[in-house]
Enzyme design. Sequence first.
Site, PDB file in Angstrom:
ATOM      1  N   ASP A  32      -4.300   0.777  13.258  1.00 54.92           N
ATOM      2  CA  ASP A  32      -4.229   0.234  11.908  1.00 54.92           C
ATOM      3  C   ASP A  32      -4.523  -1.264  11.956  1.00 54.92           C
ATOM      4  OD1 ASP A  32      -3.641   0.310   9.222  1.00 54.92           O
ATOM      5  OD2 ASP A  32      -1.473   0.359   9.470  1.00 54.92           O
ATOM      6  N   HIS A  79      -5.113   3.819   6.478  1.00 53.26           N
ATOM      7  CA  HIS A  79      -4.323   5.028   6.734  1.00 53.26           C
ATOM      8  C   HIS A  79      -5.172   6.280   6.488  1.00 53.26           C
ATOM      9  CE1 HIS A  79      -0.352   2.659   5.762  1.00 53.26           C
ATOM     10  NE2 HIS A  79      -1.068   2.115   6.732  1.00 53.26           N
ATOM     11  N   HIS A 118       8.611  -6.512   1.464  1.00 49.73           N
ATOM     12  CA  HIS A 118       9.734  -5.754   2.029  1.00 49.73           C
ATOM     13  C   HIS A 118      10.945  -6.676   1.960  1.00 49.73           C
ATOM     14  CE1 HIS A 118       6.293  -4.182   4.457  1.00 49.73           C
ATOM     15  NE2 HIS A 118       6.942  -3.041   4.462  1.00 49.73           N
ATOM     16  N   ASP A 145      11.006  -9.162   4.724  1.00 44.64           N
ATOM     17  CA  ASP A 145       9.961 -10.202   4.776  1.00 44.64           C
ATOM     18  C   ASP A 145      10.469 -11.471   4.116  1.00 44.64           C
ATOM     19  OD1 ASP A 145       8.242  -8.101   5.435  1.00 44.64           O
ATOM     20  OD2 ASP A 145       7.520  -7.911   3.366  1.00 44.64           O
ATOM     21  N   ASP A 162      -3.281   0.256  -1.380  1.00 41.68           N
ATOM     22  CA  ASP A 162      -3.215  -0.837  -0.418  1.00 41.68           C
ATOM     23  C   ASP A 162      -4.637  -1.036   0.071  1.00 41.68           C
ATOM     24  OD1 ASP A 162      -0.592  -1.410  -0.693  1.00 41.68           O
ATOM     25  OD2 ASP A 162       0.032  -0.791   1.310  1.00 41.68           O
ATOM     26  N   GLU A 222       3.715   6.300   0.408  1.00 43.10           N
ATOM     27  CA  GLU A 222       2.476   5.789   1.021  1.00 43.10           C
ATOM     28  C   GLU A 222       2.099   6.626   2.252  1.00 43.10           C
ATOM     29  OE1 GLU A 222       2.197   1.494   1.447  1.00 43.10           O
ATOM     30  OE2 GLU A 222       0.998   1.742   3.261  1.00 43.10           O
ATOM     31  N   GLU A 227      -3.716   3.921   1.085  1.00 42.75           N
ATOM     32  CA  GLU A 227      -4.232   2.783   1.862  1.00 42.75           C
ATOM     33  C   GLU A 227      -5.463   3.203   2.675  1.00 42.75           C
ATOM     34  OE1 GLU A 227      -1.358   0.270   3.769  1.00 42.75           O
ATOM     35  OE2 GLU A 227      -2.660  -0.081   5.489  1.00 42.75           O
ATOM     36  N   ASP A 241      -2.960  -5.161   1.538  1.00 48.02           N
ATOM     37  CA  ASP A 241      -2.137  -4.949   2.734  1.00 48.02           C
ATOM     38  C   ASP A 241      -3.064  -5.222   3.926  1.00 48.02           C
ATOM     39  OD1 ASP A 241      -0.403  -4.242   4.678  1.00 48.02           O
ATOM     40  OD2 ASP A 241       0.068  -2.246   3.891  1.00 48.02           O
ATOM     41  N   ASP A 252      -5.790  -3.195   9.672  1.00 46.91           N
ATOM     42  CA  ASP A 252      -5.459  -3.905   8.418  1.00 46.91           C
ATOM     43  C   ASP A 252      -6.376  -5.087   8.133  1.00 46.91           C
ATOM     44  OD1 ASP A 252      -3.368  -2.276   7.589  1.00 46.91           O
ATOM     45  OD2 ASP A 252      -1.821  -3.455   8.591  1.00 46.91           O
TER      46      ASP A 252
HETATM   47  C1  XUL Z   1       2.163  -0.083   7.304  1.00 48.95           C
HETATM   48  C2  XUL Z   1       2.026  -0.327   5.874  1.00 48.95           C
HETATM   49  C3  XUL Z   1       3.221  -0.922   5.209  1.00 48.95           C
HETATM   50  C4  XUL Z   1       3.476  -0.434   3.833  1.00 48.95           C
HETATM   51  C5  XUL Z   1       4.746  -0.947   3.213  1.00 48.95           C
HETATM   52  O1  XUL Z   1       1.044   0.439   7.896  1.00 48.95           O
HETATM   53  O2  XUL Z   1       1.011  -0.085   5.279  1.00 48.95           O
HETATM   54  O3  XUL Z   1       3.090  -2.300   5.233  1.00 48.95           O
HETATM   55  O4  XUL Z   1       2.431  -0.742   2.977  1.00 48.95           O
HETATM   56  O5  XUL Z   1       5.862  -0.646   3.970  1.00 48.95           O
HETATM   57 CO    CO Z   2       0.419  -0.336   3.303  1.00 43.86          CO
END
Ligand code: XUL
Ligand code: CO
Length: 437
Positions: A306, A270, A100, A103, A295, A231, A267, A338, A308
Site C-alpha cells: 500500500d 486497496h 484518526h 493522529d 480515499d 473501508e 480506496e 489518503d 499510498d
Molecule cells: C490504511 C488506510 C487507513 C484508513 C483509515 O490503509 O487506508 O488510513 O483510511 O483508517
Molecule cells: Co484509507
Amino acid sequence: MEYFPGIGRIPYEGPKTKNPLAFRHYKADEIVEGRTMQDWLRFSVCYWHTFRGTGSDPFGAPTLQRPWDDGSDSIENARKRVDVAFEFIQKLGAPFYCFHDRDVAPEGKTLAESNRNLDAIADALEAAQQRTGIKLLWGTANLFSNPRFMHGAATTCNADVFAFAAAQVKKAIEVTHRLGGVNYVFWGGREGYHNLLNTDMKRELDHLARFMHMAHEHAKSIGFKGQFLFEPKPKEPTKHQYDFDAAACLNFIKRAGLEGVVKLNVETNHATLAGHTMMHELEYARIHGALGSIDANTGDLLLGWDTDQFPTDIYLTTQCMLVIMENGGLAPGGVNFDAKVRRESFDPVDLFHAHIGGMDAFARGLKIAAKLRSDGVLKTFVKNRYRSFDSGIGKSIEDGSATFESLEKYMLDKGEAAPNESGRQEMLENVINDYLV
Ligand code: XUL
Ligand code: CO
C-alpha cells in the site's frame, strides 16, 4: 505564527501557467453538469499522512523536515499541529479534513487520560474549524497501532481488548459528532488473521457485527447523523483482512443486518491490492447503493503493498469520476487524499505540490467524464449492446416471466442463437483517448 511562509492561497491560473504552486484545472466555483467543482469533489486532507507522516520506512529513519514539530507526544506539540494543519488546508483551499483519534491527540497511559487529551485537542480543532470554515469529512479510531491490538480490535480473541476498542470508538464517534463530522469510518486495521489454525473465523465475524451494531446504537443515542463507512482492504497489516474488497464488505454488511446503515469508503490502492481496478470497486459499490466516499490515492503496480501515492493518472481519475457522477456525487462523502509524499520529498512545500497535483488530476477527470457523459459516448454504446433484453425473449428473462421451460421451447423452435456482435473494446479505448487529450 506562519508555518508555510512564502506560500499564499493557491490560485487557479489555468492550464497554461508555469507556476507550480497554482491550479491548472481545479477551479472551485466552476460549474460542471450543474454543480460546482467544489461540490462534486468535496476534497479532504488527511491528518495522518500529511501532518503525522515522518518518512520512516522499515529500512530507515524519518526524513521529512517539519520544522514546527518537536517530535514529542506533548499536548503543546499536538496543538501546534492543529495550527499547521489548518494553515495548510486553508492555503490549499480544500473544504474538508479527516483524522484518526490518535493522529490528532497523544495516547495517554490510561483510556481516561487518552480521552482527556482528545477533548483538549478537539477544543483546538473546533476553534480552528470556526475560524477557517474548514469542515470535518470524517473521524475514525486508530485500532491498530497500539500493541494491545495485536490480535485485532473487534475481532480479537481477548474480550478486554474488544471492550477497549468499543470504548475508544464510542469516544471517537462522540468527538466526530461534536466537530460536526458528516461521516464516520471503520477501517479494520487488524480485523483479520495471519493463520486459520489459531482462528475462530465465525466468532470473529460475529463479534465484528456486534461491534458495528453497538456503534450504530450509540451513534443514534447521541444524535449523530453522519454516514457510517466501511473501508475495504484485502491485506496489510494482516495477511487476510475481513473487509477484503467491496463484495466481501457488502456480504458482511448484509449478513450482519447493517444494510442501509453502512456504506463504503473505497480506496484505490486497496482496490488494486485486491486484484481489482478502482473503477470495478466503485461500480460494485454504486450498483448496490453503497458508494459513500473515496480515499483518493494510487498504488505502484510493480510493488505489492500500500504505497499510498498521490493520484496523478488522468485515466484513473476519469474512470473514478464516471462512476461518481453516475452516482450523483458522493455527498455526504468526499474525495479524501489518503496519500503521502515520498520520503525523498522531504520539504514542506512538497505537501502542496502533492495535493495540487491530486486535485488537478481529479478536476480533469471530472471535466473529461462530464464531456463523455454529455456526448453519451459510453452510455449509448452500452445501452445498445444489451438491447436484446429490451423486448421479446430478453424482456421475459428480465421481468421474471421466463422459465427454463419457456426458454427451452424458444430455443428448440429457433434452433440457434442470434449471432453475436463485436464488443468494440479497442474502438472504445481509442474514443477515451480522444477525450483525454
Ligand atoms: C490504511 C488506510 C487507513 C484508513 C483509515 O490503509 O487506508 O488510513 O483510511 O483508517
Ligand atoms: Co484509507
